[in-house]
Design an enzyme around this catalytic site. Structure first.
Site, PDB file in Angstrom:
ATOM      1  N   PHE A 715       0.790  -1.217   0.000  1.00  9.92           N
ATOM      2  CA  PHE A 715       0.000   0.000   0.000  1.00  9.92           C
ATOM      3  C   PHE A 715       0.829   1.278   0.000  1.00  9.92           C
ATOM      4  CE2 PHE A 715      -3.927  -2.089   0.294  1.00  9.92           C
ATOM      5  CZ  PHE A 715      -3.796  -3.136   1.181  1.00  9.92           C
ATOM      6  N   LYS A 733       6.435   6.045   5.910  1.00  8.07           N
ATOM      7  CA  LYS A 733       5.682   5.192   4.992  1.00  8.07           C
ATOM      8  C   LYS A 733       4.580   6.032   4.358  1.00  8.07           C
ATOM      9  CE  LYS A 733       2.865   0.983   4.797  1.00  8.07           C
ATOM     10  NZ  LYS A 733       2.321  -0.138   5.583  1.00  8.07           N
ATOM     11  N   ASP A 841      -0.024 -10.686   8.265  1.00  8.00           N
ATOM     12  CA  ASP A 841       0.908 -10.551   7.130  1.00  8.00           C
ATOM     13  C   ASP A 841       2.346 -10.661   7.609  1.00  8.00           C
ATOM     14  OD1 ASP A 841       1.569 -10.324   4.464  1.00  8.00           O
ATOM     15  OD2 ASP A 841       1.529  -8.139   4.445  1.00  8.00           O
TER      16      ASP A 841
END
Length: 1012
Positions: A715, A733, A841
């Site tokens: 993402f 990020k 994840d």
């Protein structure tokens, strides 16, 4: 005398059968057979009746002497029903062919009565069950063909009784078990086909006895082991197929000298390593050689050019080449192969300049694939001389220059892919001459100019992809006449004008992507006539007007109309699309009430952000109420007295409210002062938002320069940044807001990390929710910076750029410490956190290492799916796409719609452990089908543990005498128990943590003992 008596008795029986059992026996048997055939198919057997002599019946042949049926050939008549047991009464039958029909049921046991049978073919039916035991009584059988049925049994060892068998075809069934060694007794065998079954294990050495064998097909089974030495002894072999198994190891350098008669060799989708034997070029009659999807290295031998009979050559999907000059030398040599029809060398590491000599390939060439390599240069001007070419793949290379106009001479071309290169100039209008073209992919290049209207001549086109170029002008009306179009992608260009009204003529269109252009005007009403539409991407244009009625698109799954100038109400038809998975109407001028029924009840499915005149909707949207909702429910009063009373009451209420507010303000100031002293950690996203701006982050990353790029994920992209006010290096990020799910990932990460604390969790410092300088939505997360990067780059340094590559390897102890760090943080999230959280994840790239190589788990973008483990929370938060995670690490149950769980994290941790200590990714090309990293490791324990261990562990400084094998065995055993297929069989994280700590203690104890 006894032998004479037996001989005379046998003769008597044969005479009795010949004269007493007349043709009436055969007649009744065939009529009974006919009665079991599906009634609607019996017409082809209309001659089978008492009005015609038996030997004149259709597809029946009798013997000359006894007029008994010796051959029954019903091949390809599309007969249905079942095979009658009466077939066993045709005792003189020599040949029986029931192939290419639709017979179901079992093969009758009575077939075993046909002791004279030489030929039996029941292939291409729907037969099931087992091969009848009686069949092995047919001792004269020369050919048995049951190919492509549903025969389901352990591979039968009884086949050894058919000693005269010349051809055995059992392919495309459901056979299982191991290949019996007794097959070696079929010494007359010339053809053996058991491809496309579930046979497993190794190839028995006894097959070396098949000295007359010519054809062997073992494709798509579960055979394993090194390439069978048995095959090297079969010098008579002409055809050998082992594609789609788990054979590994390198091929002998004298391969071609040992099998000089080969014409057809298929070895793709295995695990072969090493170089291609140059002796293959000594097999002068070789016509087909395929060894795609393996792990071959080295170069492609130029001496393949000696093979004058070569028709098919495939090295697709290996690691051949060195990305440098000389890798393509073999192409020039192959111009000597005048019969060459297919050449696949894509997905390798081939470099060098694309030679012009490819234009001199055989005019018989119909498929050429050089894609996904490192080939540079330009497409030869004479490429049009390959007049028989049907497929040309040059995508994903480094090609530059123009596409030659001679490409329009390839009139047989059906597939053309030049995507992901650096080609420039205009798209040649001559492509419109290729009227047979089915697929055209020119994505990701630098083409400019207009879209050629001549493409409208390609009336068979199903896929047209010309996105991410520099094209301008309008969309040609001619393209709207290609009724066969299924995929039309022109996104990422500078196209202008409107969407043609004739778009409704594309009745087969499934995907329409025109995003990020400069298209304008109203969307045509005819868009709703594209009844096959599933994906509609029109975001990032200048479309205005209302959204047209597209209620007819009942199968639509994804719709993105964001970043336009659309106005009017949201059509209620979106609520009723049962297959809708994603709807983005953000940043438009839509107005009115947001529907609350159907799909609009799920806030994770749609987005209406940036439409300031919208109101209502479900509470998660936090939109203003609509006027109709804000109107008072009481009746209007006209009485003056009531108005006065109301006014007085309001006045008194205001005075009281003022007094309460004054006291509250004093109390809040005092409370805020205490909070500033006692609570310095932000606990809500709103506090994060005020911490840092877009401009600050832009400056801190030098304009998000590639020099500061650390990595990228699902993402977003991560940059290294220096915050001047704090004089602190951080990791930023930046979320890709164009990516579906980015906003949900951003909110999940903030929500997950703001209140949890653990030494092995990456620390979220703050967040930024802002607008960039172009007015686009901007989201970023700011973390502590980890100077030692990710665990992934330490485990696989060969895949990392030189400047970022770790200077040393991780030792056994360092890896064990990291594993314990990760296990302990999972235990905290699953058990000791205020609410159980599943990461969903976990993988090496999400494990970061600080200065002391202490592990910190990061990236909680999917953790939002399991903030609570109750059913209601799950249903509210789970997106329509479900939990995906990362292939190889995601638990098997996630792939079939299972709920996210702590057991899913345990599975990912188990895979992580196996990767850390074997050095192999779960997606390594070595693995496929049922052969996984788990089974690979399990098969090696404990005797061969050092064979599967990462060699850098063994050679990373541990002293001789230390029990490396014992320690590795215990660690890998924990990994295996964590990565069990069924969740209930997996270890709990607390148990895994305890066992790893215990192993570390034994490590230190053994180390101290060794030092003494």
């Amino acid at each position: 005398m006894r032998r004479l008596f037996l001989l005379l008795s046998l003769c008597a029986l044969m005479l009795l059968e010949a004269y007493c059992f007349t043709d009436e026996t055969d007649r009744q048997a065939l009529l009974e057979f006919k009665s079991q055939v599906s009634e609607d198919k019996r017409v082809v057997l209309s001659s089978w009746n008492h009005s015609f002599p038996l030997c004149n019946w259709n597809r029946v042949r009798c013997g000359l002497k006894h007029k008994r049926v010796v051959e029954l050939d019903l091949k390809g008549l599309q007969l249905g029903g079942v095979i009658s047991q009466s077939i066993g009464n045709l005792s003189f039958l020599i040949a029986l062919d029931l192939s290419e029909n639709s017979f179901g049921g079992n093969i009758p046991q009575e077939v075993g009565n046909l002791f004279r049978l030489h030929y039996l073919n029941m292939s291409f039916n729907f037969l099931e069950g087992e091969i009848p035991a009686g069949l092995y009584n047919c001792s004269r059988l020369l050919e048995l063909d049951l190919y492509s049925n549903h025969v389901d049994q352990v591979f039968p060892s009884e086949l050894e009784s058919l000693t005269k068998l010349v051809s055995l075809s059992l392919g495309k069934n459901k056979l299982r078990g191991k290949l019996p060694a007794s097959l070696g007794k079929l010494t007359s065998l010339k053809t053996l086909d058991i491809g496309f079954n579930n046979v497993e294990g190794g190839v028995p050495v006894e097959l070396a006895r098949l000295t007359q064998i010519v054809y062997i097909e073992l494709a798509v089974n579960n055979f394993s082991g090194v390439f069978p030495p048995t095959f090297y002894n079969m010098s008579s072999l002409e055809c050998l197929g082992v594609l789609g198994n788990r054979f590994f190891g390198s091929l002998r350098s004298d391969f071609g000298d040992l099998l000089p008669n080969l014409r057809w060799l298929s070895m793709g989708r295995n695990h072969f390593t090493g170089a291609i034997p140059t002796t293959l070029a000594n097999i002068s009659n070789l016509q087909k050689f395929g060894i795609s999807r393996n792990s071959l290295t080295g170069s492609i031998p130029p001496n393949f050019g000696k093979l004058q009979n070569l028709q098919y050559l495939s090295f697709l999907g290996n690691s051949l080449g060195s990305q440098s000059f000389g890798d393509l030398e073999f192409l020039g040599a192959l111009t000597n192969c005048t019969k060459l029809e297919t050449l696949f060398v894509g997905e390798n590491r081939l470099g060098g300049h694309l030679p012009t000599s490819i234009s001199n390939f055989s005019t018989n060439l119909h498929s050429l694939a050089l894609d996904t390599n490192f080939i540079y240069g330009s497409i030869p001007h004479d490429i049009g001389s390959l007049i028989s070419l049907q497929g040309l793949g040059l995508e994903k290379n480094l090609l530059t220059g123009l596409v030659p106009t001679s490409i329009g001479k390839l009139l047989e071309l059906e597939g053309l892919s030049l995507s992901s290169n650096s080609l420039s100039g205009e798209i040649p209008s001559s492509i419109g001459n290729i009227t047979r073209l089915v697929s055209l992919n020119l994505d990701n290049n630098s083409f400019h100019g207009t879209v050629p209207s001549s493409l409208g001549n390609c009336s068979n086109l199903r896929s047209l992809k010309i996105g991410f170029n520099k094209l301008n002008g309008t969309i040609p009306q001619e393209i709207m006449k290609i009724s066969s179009l299924v995929n039309l992608s022109m996104e990422g260009n500078s196209l202008i004008g409107s969407l043609p009204k004739d778009i409704g003529q594309l009745q087969n269109l499934v995907t329409l992507s025109l995003a990020h252009n400069q298209l304008s005007g109203q969307l045509p009403q005819t868009l709703g006539k594209c009844l096959s539409m599933e994906q509609l991407f029109l975001q990032g244009n200048f479309f205005d007007g209302p959204i047209p009625d597209i209620s007819g698109l009942l199968g639509v799954k994804e719709v993105d109309l964001s970043r336009n100038s659309l106005f009017g109400n949201i059509p209620r038809c979106f609520a009723n699309f049962s297959k809708l998975q994603y709807l983005n109407l953000s940043i438009n001028n839509l107005e009115g009430m947001v529907p609350t029924e159907g799909n609009f009840q799920n806030a994770t499915l749609f987005s209406v952000f940036g439409n300031k005149n919208l109101c209502g909707g479900i509470k998660e949207l936090q939109l203003k109420p609509c006027l109709a909702q804000a109107e008072p429910m009481g009746k209007k009063h006209s009485s003056l007295l009531k108005k006065v009373l109301i006014s007085v009451g309001i006045g008194i209420a205001l005075v009281l409210l003022f007094l309460v507010a004054s006291f509250s303000l004093l109390w809040l100031r005092k409370r805020k002062k205490n909070q500033l002293v006692n609570n310095t950690t932000p606990s809500t996203l709103e506090v994060f938002h005020e911490k840092i701006s877009y401009g600050d982050l832009r400056n801190a990353t030098d304009g998000f320069s590639s020099r500061n790029l650390i990595g990228s994920g699902s993402f977003g992209t991560v940059f290294k940044a220096l915050l001047p006010m704090e004089n602190k290096v951080v990791a930023v990020k930046v979320l890709n807001m164009q990516r579906r799910g980015a906003m949900k990932s951003f909110m999940a990460e903030c929500e997950s990390l703001k209140d949890i604390r653990h030494r092995n969790l990456v620390k979220l410092l703050t967040a930024c929710s802002s607008i960039d300088f172009q007015g686009n939505e901007f989201r970023a997360l700011i973390y502590e910076f980890m100077y030692n990067g990710s665990l992934d780059m330490w485990l696989h340094p060969e895949e990392v750029e030189e400047i970022r590559r770790p200077s040393k390897f991780l030792t056994l102890l360092e890896r064990l410490n990291i594993a314990i760090d990760v296990a302990s943080v999972l235990d905290y999230l699953h058990v000791h956190c205020h609410e159980p959280i599943a990461h969903c994840d976990l993988k090496p790239s999400n494990v970061l290492l600080d200065d002391d190589l202490v592990a910190h788990v990061s990236d909680f973008g999917l953790a939002r799916l399991l903030l609570k483990f109750d059913k209601e929370s799950f249903l509210n938060q789970l997106s329509s796409a479900g939990v995906r995670g990362t292939i190889g690490y995601a638990a098997p149950e996630y792939g079939v719609g299972g709920q996210p769980s702590v057991q899913g994290d345990v599975y990912s941790f188990g895979v992580l452990l196996l990767e850390m200590f074997t050095g192999k990714r779960p997606t390594n090309e070595l693995f496929g089908g049922s052969f996984t990293l788990h089974s690979y490791t399990k098969s090696a324990l404990p005797e061969r543990v050092l064979d599967v261990a990462d060699k850098s562990i063994i050679h990373s400084g541990l002293r001789v005498g230390f029990p490396v094998a014992e320690c590795l065995t215990m660690i890998l055993d924990v990994g295996l128990r964590c990565s069990e297929e069924y969740p209930t069989n997996r270890l709990a994280t607390s148990e895994a943590t305890k066992e790893l700590i215990s192993i570390r203690e034994r490590f230190f104890k053994a180390k101290r003992t060794t030092r003494r």
